[in-house]
Design an enzyme around this catalytic site. Structure first.
Site: not given
Lengths: 317, 317, 317, 317
Positions: C59-60, C122, C146, C151, C174, C213
């Protein structure tokens, strides 16, 4: 209950009855996307000029420069806006069988009335491969087979068409090989559209062709209508011929794109690898328009000679 | 001449007037492609049941599991087959602004009547980013903004909607945050559809909501029609509530997919990451149908309990 | 003979041993394409700063704003240029199981050392759906799961991780939920990387986490290296904290993108829906750099406050 | 600092020095995806047989049946696994300039050593269009131009190559038009690889060609190595000729695909529009293998005649 889509599928006889089909130009915006406003206007002028159908995303419409989602969108858009007034034939063919299947399914799903299918150009295949390729899509709906060896590097032999003709979905063949081949088909009951504007008059009146899938009709739909509907007319055919020759001096649609820009009906934007005809040829076009009569061409602006700088060439879009 | 497409754009007031909008299920074939025949049948039953519009490829319709070309094709297909009978609202939103722009352009080009737009889920953004994101698409046509923080991880604050409401294209908001938020909007003249079936009756009759964008109406369109049009009806609302609770015990559309399969109106096929509810829950559904009355549900077959082996889970498609 | 690719697959223990993994920023050219030259330079500075691995397209790195072919290309590029020096972990997860499968296959084929997998954000799914989703990709190679409910809208429950831990390919988790969860995992032998830069020091030294991370390590890799390798260091952690807080005041990577532009190491270009932090915040950053020491940050230019006009926002690319 | 990628770009002289380049076959799994294990094995046998480079996704490798992401992945995979041992030349050409640009950028980004570029087949263009097309990609890295009018429908005139030869990136031409053309180029200092296996011996030893880009070397790399490196050898050339003729009786790679399946080195799977040669021809192949000697062919199983039922034809993948 059957699917609405399937129930509403166009009857193949409606496709077989078409005489004037225009391989419609796709106009672009300065960033390379479709200029739908100009496109709708072009279609509108085709309807007024007497065309009965359009090929969406043919080689003339530069389907080979579209991503498939653009291509299917353009088919859906044309159906949505004009499908009640003219027939929409999607060029959903490909040299990749997978892509042809996918595109043809999608094209019929968004309402196209018929599909145009090319043999696998560039990659080519065997006789059995040709039959297998076309058979993956023929069952989906009315289908026109397109034979143009000068582009594909491979003639579709009549034996292949013979096999496909067993399907009720085969509407006919767009044939570019010449009038002997046209006659061979029409004698055997296969519907043919000429794919060569320079031959189409004779194909229609002397060799049994049903009509034409035309590039030139983008510019002079009314004249092409007359050539296909008005009886043998050698004089009119001769009158149009300098335009046809001018159009095809370089691979189509280079001439057409140049002409439409100079008529002021599309922006002067080319997706590479197409580039405009040089200045000298652009001046010739203005004279041809004068000879044939501006009023026979689409659009209402004066025809003009464009400068090199007027053109925008697009690499990424 | 303006583009036909633009001229024919739906008036936003027609969208604002809608009360019962169904977030329609997308059914699949055993190879994972769309089952368009079943889809058309579902839409047909929605029309008969009184739905006025459908959301195509919403989260219920699993737009997040479609490629964009599939998604746009389904919008075009729905317009082509049913666009004269009900409004087609394409879920062309995305957490990628580029994708939202591209899809929304394409959706309107193939004739959708309005767009549904989500804020950037997962990636999220700032207040200014939200406004910038929505402003890239709002000018294209009638637009419904969708707020569902439980999915997106981020609430769309009323301040953002306020800014968007300056555009004549903002049809309204699909709001899932609750009735206080609904009331805040409706008091200020912003049209709201409830995005929560369990609250929609109250939203409609007590908090000023215009109607509902419903999942449950996939199953019982007639009852949802009554709830939205027939005046306050606490008894009917209570009757439907066990079904609503059953549907949302796991993330939607898991319950809906399971239910439609057991009603015999779609094949029992799931695209991963969705899997059917377990046997025990599937048995519960049969009882719920009996309680509410089979005749209130779509389809004509007896409802049945399916075995684990009846379901097909699709990984690649 | 077995496939070279399979034979060369990275041993999961090499992944488990990593302490400092940077979720690397993706820099852009003015037309929105990747700026590979700047990217290579960023990676180079990570290597010099002591990072042992990068997440590509997290996402980064704005994987959610990439097309998959861009994303896989970037993974392949990173492997090709730097794969001998650091570990390349591709964020090939998706909320669409099909896309996760396709991307993960491709990522391993072009040489990535491990995959990062998110739960279906989502769209969400059930417990069984989560397990089914992850199981489609876990067999392909070393995998990090993750978990970031803020999010995704959905926590991955430890029970899911427990099931996945039966596979030798599970490298670890993560985790962003907090140190209680970190401890729960590390007590049970599950490797954990903190996904929260503000907690990572404590996670590492007090709760058994393996490492981090990190987003912040994009800017100060050397300091983050010290925090993960140099033993408990509350003073250093406190020193870095204002930077961390500044970075996460808006959804990541808004702060990071702004910071890197002001450090002169990437062009000031944002793909929407991301927009830069406002001027006031940009001024704050300059002070933070001074406090922590310019020499601890990557790049060699003076940090500067950029004007609003310096930034380019990209909609189409 | 310059990009690692750019710094590491292959020197064009390394490409010019290549003599035996194999247009490598792409093998498939039963669901139509790439069989990477078989592919790696084929490459391994090429290395053992003395090939110095491979064309990935050429017409032989059926690049025209790949999606671009598959294609780039295969290039990246080949670089990753074998890039230290042989040169990887990606066929990133297209008849769409946009696609050629995109693919070539991606191909070099994932480490390919050179690009193969075709003129726009099927769509075709003018002289100026050809030059403009190639110039969009020539600056990216070492480039081989591919001329095969029997596939493209259009010869690349020497005047175009002359213009391109001004770029230091032009490595040379893969020429299929014949030895007069080969000689015309080699006399003028343009490096040429024969694209016709039946002519390559003479091209190499009598007309100045540098080597061959070969289909036949997929089967008998050692013999093709001898033909290109071992001095003029009419006897060996005659020995190989029946195999070459057999291979090209139908459009390539129909013969090659059939042969490799019968040698047991790939699964007997065809992506349409390709179908296997008929039984009679398959029997001929077994005899050809015996004549030339099984030991000269790749693979270790006995060559066998396959039944029609052994072959799997793939439509969707």
């Amino acid at each position: 209950m059957r699917s609405y889509e399937v129930k509403n599928r166009t009857n193949v006889d409606e496709i077989k009855a078409l005489r004037l089909i225009t391989a419609i130009k796709t106009p672009y915006l300065p960033d390379g996307r479709f200029d739908l406003e100009a496109y709708d206007s072009l279609i509108h002028m085709q309807i007024e000029g007497g065309a009965e159908a359009v090929i969406v995303g043919g080689t003339t419409g530069e389907g080979q420069l579209m991503s498939w989602d653009e291509h299917i969108m353009l088919i859906g858009h044309t159906v949505n806006c004009f499908g009640n007034t003219l027939k929409v034939i999607g060029n959903t063919g490909s040299n990749s069988t997978r892509e042809a299947i996918h595109a043809t399914e999608q094209g019929f799903a968004v309402g196209m009335h018929a599909a145009l299918h090319i043999n696998p150009y560039y990659g080519k295949t065997s006789f059995d491969g040709l039959v297998a390729h076309f058979n993956t899509v023929l069952h989906m709906g009315p289908t026109i087979i397109y034979n143009v060896p000068s582009r594909t590097g491979q003639d579709i032999p009549p034996g292949v068409v013979q096999k496909l003709a067993r399907s009720p979905n085969l509407a006919g063949v767009k044939e570019c090989v010449g009038n002997d081949r046209v006659e061979e088909y029409t004698r055997n009951g296969v519907v043919v559209w000429s794919g060569n504007d320079d031959q189409c008059h004779d194909s229609r009146w002397d060799y049994g062709a049903n009509g034409v899938i035309s590039v030139t009709s983008n510019l002079v739909p009314g004249l092409m209508r007359q050539l296909m509907f008005g009886g043998k007319n050698i004089r009119l055919n001769s009158k149009v011929m300098p335009l046809v020759e001018w159009l095809f001096q370089e691979p189509n649609p280079i001439g057409l794109n140049t002409a439409l820009a100079q008529l002021g009906v599309v922006r002067p934007i080319f997706r590479l690898p197409y580039v405009p005809l040089p200045l000298e040829k652009r001046m010739e076009f203005v004279n041809i328009v004068k000879e044939i009569g501006r009023e026979n061409f689409i659009g209402e602006e004066d025809v003009r000679v464009m400068d090199d700088d007027d053109f925008i060439l697009i690499r990424r879009y």
